[in-house]
Design a protein around this motif. Structure first.
Motif, PDB file in Angstrom:
ATOM      1  N   PRO A 378       0.831  -1.213   0.000  1.00  0.00           N
ATOM      2  CA  PRO A 378       0.000   0.000   0.000  1.00  0.00           C
ATOM      3  C   PRO A 378       0.861   1.256   0.000  1.00  0.00           C
ATOM      4  N   ASP A 379       0.208   2.392  -0.159  1.00  0.00           N
ATOM      5  CA  ASP A 379       0.913   3.669  -0.218  1.00  0.00           C
ATOM      6  C   ASP A 379       1.571   3.966   1.136  1.00  0.00           C
ATOM      7  N   LEU A 380       2.877   4.184   1.109  1.00  0.00           N
ATOM      8  CA  LEU A 380       3.620   4.538   2.309  1.00  0.00           C
ATOM      9  C   LEU A 380       4.298   5.898   2.153  1.00  0.00           C
ATOM     10  N   THR A 381       3.642   6.792   1.424  1.00  0.00           N
ATOM     11  CA  THR A 381       4.163   8.145   1.256  1.00  0.00           C
ATOM     12  C   THR A 381       4.232   8.847   2.613  1.00  0.00           C
ATOM     13  N   PRO A 382       5.338   9.496   2.933  1.00  0.00           N
ATOM     14  CA  PRO A 382       5.434  10.208   4.218  1.00  0.00           C
ATOM     15  C   PRO A 382       4.303  11.205   4.404  1.00  0.00           C
ATOM     16  N   ASP A 383       3.761  11.264   5.612  1.00  0.00           N
ATOM     17  CA  ASP A 383       2.656  12.160   5.919  1.00  0.00           C
ATOM     18  C   ASP A 383       3.011  13.007   7.134  1.00  0.00           C
ATOM     19  N   ARG A 384       2.231  14.039   7.362  1.00  0.00           N
ATOM     20  CA  ARG A 384       2.510  15.024   8.405  1.00  0.00           C
ATOM     21  C   ARG A 384       2.561  14.427   9.809  1.00  0.00           C
ATOM     22  N   PHE A 385       1.896  13.296  10.022  1.00  0.00           N
ATOM     23  CA  PHE A 385       1.807  12.741  11.367  1.00  0.00           C
ATOM     24  C   PHE A 385       2.672  11.493  11.553  1.00  0.00           C
ATOM     25  N   GLY A 386       3.462  11.145  10.546  1.00  0.00           N
ATOM     26  CA  GLY A 386       4.352  10.006  10.677  1.00  0.00           C
ATOM     27  C   GLY A 386       3.655   8.663  10.672  1.00  0.00           C
ATOM     28  N   ALA A 387       2.397   8.620  10.231  1.00  0.00           N
ATOM     29  CA  ALA A 387       1.647   7.362  10.263  1.00  0.00           C
ATOM     30  C   ALA A 387       2.236   6.319   9.316  1.00  0.00           C
ATOM     31  N   TYR A 388       2.936   6.764   8.270  1.00  0.00           N
ATOM     32  CA  TYR A 388       3.532   5.815   7.335  1.00  0.00           C
ATOM     33  C   TYR A 388       4.557   4.926   8.013  1.00  0.00           C
ATOM     34  N   LEU A 389       5.203   5.450   9.047  1.00  0.00           N
ATOM     35  CA  LEU A 389       6.216   4.658   9.749  1.00  0.00           C
ATOM     36  C   LEU A 389       5.581   3.500  10.510  1.00  0.00           C
ATOM     37  N   THR A 390       4.538   3.785  11.265  1.00  0.00           N
ATOM     38  CA  THR A 390       3.888   2.714  12.027  1.00  0.00           C
ATOM     39  C   THR A 390       3.080   1.798  11.120  1.00  0.00           C
ATOM     40  N   ARG A 391       2.578   2.324  10.009  1.00  0.00           N
ATOM     41  CA  ARG A 391       1.867   1.474   9.055  1.00  0.00           C
ATOM     42  C   ARG A 391       2.823   0.432   8.467  1.00  0.00           C
ATOM     43  N   ALA A 392       4.010   0.861   8.088  1.00  0.00           N
ATOM     44  CA  ALA A 392       4.993  -0.074   7.543  1.00  0.00           C
ATOM     45  C   ALA A 392       5.409  -1.107   8.589  1.00  0.00           C
ATOM     46  N   TRP A 393       5.520  -0.675   9.854  1.00  0.00           N
ATOM     47  CA  TRP A 393       5.875  -1.631  10.914  1.00  0.00           C
ATOM     48  C   TRP A 393       4.789  -2.691  11.077  1.00  0.00           C
ATOM     49  N   SER A 394       3.521  -2.282  11.036  1.00  0.00           N
ATOM     50  CA  SER A 394       2.420  -3.242  11.146  1.00  0.00           C
ATOM     51  C   SER A 394       2.471  -4.263  10.020  1.00  0.00           C
ATOM     52  N   ALA A 400       5.424 -11.520   9.142  1.00  0.00           N
ATOM     53  CA  ALA A 400       6.112 -12.611   9.823  1.00  0.00           C
ATOM     54  C   ALA A 400       5.147 -13.670  10.360  1.00  0.00           C
ATOM     55  N   VAL A 401       3.840 -13.341  10.346  1.00  0.00           N
ATOM     56  CA  VAL A 401       2.850 -14.235  10.944  1.00  0.00           C
ATOM     57  C   VAL A 401       1.942 -14.877   9.891  1.00  0.00           C
ATOM     58  N   PHE A 402       1.651 -14.143   8.808  1.00  0.00           N
ATOM     59  CA  PHE A 402       0.738 -14.627   7.768  1.00  0.00           C
ATOM     60  C   PHE A 402       1.334 -14.399   6.380  1.00  0.00           C
ATOM     61  N   ASP A 403       0.922 -15.231   5.439  1.00  0.00           N
ATOM     62  CA  ASP A 403       1.355 -15.110   4.045  1.00  0.00           C
ATOM     63  C   ASP A 403       0.151 -15.341   3.134  1.00  0.00           C
ATOM     64  N   PRO A 404      -0.323 -14.270   2.436  1.00  0.00           N
ATOM     65  CA  PRO A 404       0.158 -12.886   2.482  1.00  0.00           C
ATOM     66  C   PRO A 404      -0.219 -12.212   3.803  1.00  0.00           C
ATOM     67  N   TRP A 405       0.464 -11.114   4.103  1.00  0.00           N
ATOM     68  CA  TRP A 405       0.346 -10.511   5.421  1.00  0.00           C
ATOM     69  C   TRP A 405      -1.059 -10.017   5.733  1.00  0.00           C
ATOM     70  N   TYR A 406      -1.805  -9.634   4.674  1.00  0.00           N
ATOM     71  CA  TYR A 406      -3.129  -9.051   4.891  1.00  0.00           C
ATOM     72  C   TYR A 406      -4.206 -10.119   5.090  1.00  0.00           C
ATOM     73  N   ASN A 412      -3.573 -19.131   6.481  1.00  0.00           N
ATOM     74  CA  ASN A 412      -2.431 -18.383   5.953  1.00  0.00           C
ATOM     75  C   ASN A 412      -1.323 -18.204   6.982  1.00  0.00           C
ATOM     76  N   ALA A 413      -1.397 -18.964   8.062  1.00  0.00           N
ATOM     77  CA  ALA A 413      -0.406 -18.828   9.137  1.00  0.00           C
ATOM     78  C   ALA A 413       0.967 -19.278   8.661  1.00  0.00           C
ATOM     79  N   VAL A 414       1.992 -18.530   9.072  1.00  0.00           N
ATOM     80  CA  VAL A 414       3.378 -18.858   8.790  1.00  0.00           C
ATOM     81  C   VAL A 414       3.994 -19.440  10.066  1.00  0.00           C
ATOM     82  N   PRO A 415       4.660 -20.593   9.964  1.00  0.00           N
ATOM     83  CA  PRO A 415       5.328 -21.131  11.170  1.00  0.00           C
ATOM     84  C   PRO A 415       6.309 -20.107  11.733  1.00  0.00           C
ATOM     85  N   LEU A 416       6.270 -19.919  13.035  1.00  0.00           N
ATOM     86  CA  LEU A 416       7.097 -18.896  13.678  1.00  0.00           C
ATOM     87  C   LEU A 416       8.400 -19.496  14.182  1.00  0.00           C
TER      88      LEU A 416
END
Length: 450
Positions: A378-394, A400-406, A412-416
Motif C-alpha cells: 500500500p501507499d507509504l508516502t510520508p505524511d505530516r503525522f508520521g503514520a507511514y512509519l507505524t503502518r509499515a511496521w504493522s 512474519a505471521v501470515f502469508d500474504p500478510w493481509y 495463511n499462518a506462517v510457522p514462527l
C-alpha cells in the motif's frame, strides 16, 4: 551535476561516501544524526569548484560504526572525539589523499576541528557551520536527556517517538525542552525535511548515540591565539541556535574568524568564498571497495545508480526487499534498497525493468511473494503525522505471521521461528520496505512479463 557513491574500507570497517565535481579536494562532514545525503544540494553547487567528497561518519548512513563501547550504554562509553578525529586522517589515507580543505556543519564541524588539531598537516583550511561552545549548565542538560536509547520495540512504539523527536527538533532546542524559553525561530512542519532526517536516523539506529555522544562530550577549547594553525572560518546564520556561540569563541589564532550571517544561503556563499581561497591539490583516482558499490545505468526510463554487492551469482531481491537483507551477492533494482528511483512513475511494463537489468549486466530474479500487489504494497508516502512509519511496521510484523500478510487467517499462518518477531529483525525489514518505493510496480511488471 552528477553525484557518484562508493564504499571503501577504513581500518577494516566499511565506509560509504559520495563524490561530486572536479578540481581541488573538499572533504565534507555531515551533522549528527544525518548522513552524507544532507550534502547532496551543496555538492551539486560546490562541485563546480571542488572535488567534493562526503563520507558517512562511522555509525551513520551506510558506514560501519567505530569499534568499542555499547549502543545501549547511556554513560557514553565508547569511541571518543579523538577516535573520530583520527578516523578522518585514516579515511584520507585509505582514499589516497594528502592535504585537503574541509567543511563541516555542527557536529561534523566538531569532528573536523578535532582532526585539524590532531593532524594539522592534513588540512589547507577548515570551514565550520555553527560551532558549539557549551556552558556547564548546558552540558548537564544534554547529558541527562539528549541521547535516549533508540531500540526497536515489538509494536513499533519507537517510531512514534522518532517522528516527534525529529519534527520538534525544529521547534525547540534542545528538542526535549518544550517550552517558550527554548522555541526556535526556524520552526517548520515540512514533511520532506522531517522524513529525510528520520530515514538517516533509522539507518543509524541506536549507534547514533556513540557518534553523537562523542561530539557532545568533546572538549570545546580552541587553539591559543598565538598557535600556528591552518586557517578556519566559523559562521552561523540567523535562527541557528549556535549563532550566539560565535560570541563565545574568544581570541582566535591568526587566519581564524567567527562570523554571523543572515541565511543558510549566505552561510554557503561565505564558506565557498573562504574555501576557494585555500585550495588543496586536485585528486587522482580515489580508492574504493571492489566487492560493493554503485553502478550508473542509463536507459529510456532510468538514469541513476544501482547498489550492488559481490562478484558472483547476483540475485535481485524480491519486491519489498533489499540487498541489505540478502546473504549473498545481490543488486537493488530502481526504487529499492540503496538504488536511485525511476525517472518518473515506476513502470508496470517488464521491458523497462529488463532493460535496466541488461544494462547492469544481468541478474537472477528471486521468487515473487504471493498475493495482490496493491494490498501487499500500500501507499507509504510520508505524511505530516508520521503514520507511514507505524503502518509499515504493522505490515512487516504481520508478514512474519501470515502469508500474504493481509490475510490474517489460520489457513495463511506462517510457522514462527525463534526470532520471527524479534524487533531488530523487524527493523531491518521495515527499513527495506520504506525504501521500496517501486515494489508494487515491480511485482505487477514481473507478473505480466512473457
Amino acid at each position: 551535476m552528477q553525484i557518484t557513491r562508493h564504499f571503501i574500507d577504513v581500518r577494516g570497517a566499511r565506509v560509504h561516501y559520495r563524490r561530486c565535481g572536479s578540481g581541488p579536494v573538499l572533504l565534507m562532514a555531515h551533522q549528527s544524526p544525518r548522513s552524507s545525503a544532507e550534502y547532496v544540494p551543496p555538492m551539486q553547487k560546490w562541485g563546480a569548484h571542488f572535488t567534493c567528497i562526503a563520507p558517512d561518519s562511522p555509525g551513520f548512513g551506510q558506514s560501519a560504526r567505530l569499534p568499542g563501547g555499547s549502543d545501549s550504554d547511556a554513560s557514553g562509553v565508547g569511541p571518543d572525539i579523538d577516535d573520530f578525529g583520527d578516523w578522518v586522517a585514516a579515511l584520507l589515507d585509505a582514499l589516497g589523499l594528502g592535504k585537503v580543505a574541509a567543511y563541516g556543519f555542527h557536529s561534523g564541524g566538531i569532528i573536523l576541528m578535532n582532526a585539524l588539531r590532531r593532524h594539522p598537516e592534513r588540512f589547507n583550511a577548515l570551514g565550520v557551520g555553527g560551532y558549539a561552545v557549551w556552558t556547564p549548565a548546558e552540558m548537564a542538560l544534554f547529558a541527562d536527556a539528549y541521547l535516549p536509547p533508540f531500540v526497536p520495540s515489538a509494536y513499533g512504539e519507537h517510531l512514534t517517538w522518532l517522528w516527534h523527536r525529529v519534527l520538534e527538533q525544529s521547534w525547540f532546542f534542545p528538542w526535549f525542552a518544550a517550552d517558550d524559553a527554548h522555541r526556535l525561530s526556524v520552526a517548520h512542519d515540512d514533511v520532506a525535511k522531517v522524513d529525510a532526517v528520520v530515514q538517516d536516523f533509522l539507518d543509524s539506529g541506536d549507534a547514533y548515540r556513540a557518534g553523537y555522544g562523542a561530539v557532545l562530550r568533546a572538549p570545546r577549547g580552541l587553539p591559543d591565539a598565538d598557535a600556528t594553525m591552518p586557517p578556519v572560518l566559523i559562521a552561523a546564520y540567523d535562527g541557528d541556535p549556535l549563532q550566539a556561540h560565535i560570541d563565545r569563541l574568544g581570541a582566535l589564532p591568526a587566519g581564524w574568524a567567527g562570523r554571523k550571517v543572515a541565511t543558510p544561503g549566505d552561510l554557503e556563499d561565505a564558506m565557498l568564498d573562504f574555501l576557494r581561497g585555500h585550495l588543496a591539490p586536485e585528486p587522482g583516482a580515489l580508492h574504493e571497495a571492489s566487492d560493493e558499490g554503485f553502478r550508473r545505468v542509463t536507459t529510456d526510463a532510468f538514469d541513476g545508480l544501482l547498489h550492488w554487492r559481490g562478484n558472483g551469482d547476483v540475485v535481485v531481491p524480491q519486491p519489498g526487499g533489499a540487498v541489505a537483507l540478502m546473504a549473498g551477492d545481490a543488486i537493488d533494482l530502481p526504487g529499492s534498497g540503496l538504488s536511485d528511483p525511476w525517472r518518473g512513475a515506476p513502470p508496470e511494463d517488464w521491458s523497462a525493468w529488463q532493460a535496466v537489468l541488461d544494462a547492469a549486466g544481468g541478474a537472477r530474479l528471486s521468487p515473487l511473494p504471493q498475493g495482490d500487489p496493491a494490498r501487499l504494497f500500500p501507499d507509504l508516502t510520508p505524511d505530516r503525522f508520521g503514520a507511514y512509519l507505524t503502518r509499515a511496521w504493522s505490515i512487516v510484523r504481520a508478514r512474519a505471521v501470515f502469508d500474504p500478510w493481509y490475510a490474517a487467517r489460520a489457513a495463511n499462518a506462517v510457522p514462527l521461528g525463534p526470532d520471527a518477531l524479534d524487533p531488530a529483525r523487524l527493523a531491518r525489514a521495515h527499513r527495506a520496505l520504506l525504501q521500496a518505493t517501486s515494489a508494487r510496480a515491480q511485482m505487477v511488471a514481473r507478473m505480466g512479463r512473457n
